[in-house]
Design a protein around this motif. Structure first.
Motif: not given
Length: 86
Positions: A13-14, A18-21, A26-28, A61-67
């Protein structure tokens, strides 16, 4: 600045998440929020360096990233960092 330290376990699952994370990081990075990010050489975890004002911004930031809540990923430490060189 802030340092997020992650630890990993071998979990598919990790790896699938990872690609979306990485796209988000990269955006940030382009926005100047993420200064550095990457896995440890042994892939046991990762380090992310953020340039944000306070802990609330880190938590958002952590809450916005499901990773960060994906099985196989754990936030080990969050520390404020005050570099004198950049």
């Amino acid at each position: 600045m802030w340092i997020i330290e992650l630890t990993f376990t071998a979990n598919d699952e990790r790896l699938a998440a990872r690609p979306a994370h990485r796209r988000l990081l990269e955006q940030l990075h382009g926005e100047g929020v993420v200064r550095l990010a990457g896995p440890l050489a042994d892939d046991s975890g990762a380090v992310i360096v953020l340039d944000v004002a306070d802990r609330d911004a880190v938590d958002r930031l952590i809450a916005a990233d499901p990773y960060f809540t994906t099985p196989g990923v754990s936030v080990a430490k969050i520390r404020q960092w005050e570099p004198f060189l950049s």
